[in-house]
Write a protein that holds these residues in place. Sequence first.
Motif, PDB file in Angstrom:
ATOM      1  N   ILE A  85       0.833  -1.194   0.000  1.00 60.77           N
ATOM      2  CA  ILE A  85       0.000   0.000   0.000  1.00 60.77           C
ATOM      3  C   ILE A  85       0.872   1.251   0.000  1.00 60.77           C
ATOM      4  N   TYR A  86       2.009   1.206   0.694  1.00 61.92           N
ATOM      5  CA  TYR A  86       2.903   2.363   0.739  1.00 61.92           C
ATOM      6  C   TYR A  86       3.308   2.790  -0.675  1.00 61.92           C
ATOM      7  N   HIS A  87       3.558   1.820  -1.536  1.00 65.84           N
ATOM      8  CA  HIS A  87       3.957   2.136  -2.904  1.00 65.84           C
ATOM      9  C   HIS A  87       2.752   2.499  -3.781  1.00 65.84           C
ATOM     10  N   PHE A  88       1.607   1.877  -3.528  1.00 68.30           N
ATOM     11  CA  PHE A  88       0.479   2.018  -4.434  1.00 68.30           C
ATOM     12  C   PHE A  88      -0.469   3.162  -4.091  1.00 68.30           C
ATOM     13  N   TYR A  89      -0.447   3.617  -2.826  1.00 66.84           N
ATOM     14  CA  TYR A  89      -1.460   4.617  -2.472  1.00 66.84           C
ATOM     15  C   TYR A  89      -1.258   5.900  -3.285  1.00 66.84           C
ATOM     16  N   ASN A  90      -0.029   6.124  -3.729  1.00 66.11           N
ATOM     17  CA  ASN A  90       0.295   7.325  -4.491  1.00 66.11           C
ATOM     18  C   ASN A  90       0.343   7.017  -5.993  1.00 66.11           C
ATOM     19  N   TRP A  91      -0.536   6.110  -6.423  1.00 58.96           N
ATOM     20  CA  TRP A  91      -0.504   5.664  -7.815  1.00 58.96           C
ATOM     21  C   TRP A  91      -0.874   6.801  -8.765  1.00 58.96           C
TER      22      TRP A  91
END
Length: 310
Positions: free
Chosen positions: A140-146
């Motif tokens: 989620i840390y990488h994907f929340y800022n997609w």
Amino acid sequence: MDYPFHDLQSICREYDIGDFISAEGKLGGYVNTNIKIRTKKGFFVIRIYREKFDPERIHYAHEIVSILRSFNLPALLPLKNKLGSYFSTYNDYFIEVTPFIDAHHFQWLPKQAYFSGSMLRNMHQTLLTTHKDPPTRESIYHFYNWHVLDDAPKLQLLYNWTPQHMAQIYHINNLIQKHIQHLESFPENLPTTILHGDWNPGNQLYQASGEVCCILDFDSIQRGECVFDVAYALYFFLLKDKGKFLVKPFIQGYGGLSEQEQSVLPSMIAKLGLFFGSFINKGDLAFTKQQKLVEWVLSPEGVKVLQERG
């Protein structure tokens, strides 16, 4: 996930936790399966990872837990099996076994929010000097800022997003971008540490006094900005209307945020709402609920609540 009775017996033998007596039911968990069992030696929890994780990440998480425990932080360490390993593999799934901790779950009490924030600060401070980074894993840390504009068309069919849902995704993304543009400058070089990565209220257990007596679930451990863990915790509070009253005690427990961290907090929480509403879109994470959360978080009232100094 139902687990065969004979496999539970085998796990009990492998971890030397006594003869299996009964399965007491499943415990919480969005992704993995946690089964409480009773044996002749007491109560334990068997965790079955439903995703295939890199063993190196599991070893790293155990190293971090050991560091925290050496500083008297109550991180839950799995038991070793007869071969001296903290995990086993059954039918291509990773298995961990831990003692069952008889403690209070989160009850939406301000004192629990305060001590949750305090424990998070202690964990962040303890791990500040940890130089070894965890093995990479998409989370989620990488994907929340997609990148919504780039990725949404590619993901539309994969996630069955309707045209209406797509329009809502773009609408919420635009609200977030407008909020960021109104900041005098978007902060860079925010303080970083080793993050828990999933600091939601269900991943701590509490004493009657409200103090945290156990930290659970280090699957999402990352290196990143300290404020991400704060935003993540507050996001899960704000999924419930009563959670608005827990923001201040949590931040007080954490010891406050810098002006830079305060300025990015609303947009970080809003991005989490956009992510969960887009990719999960059910229950408390339904998109319509996320839209209301995001609109409130970015409103003058929401910003004031989030940036109020303790």
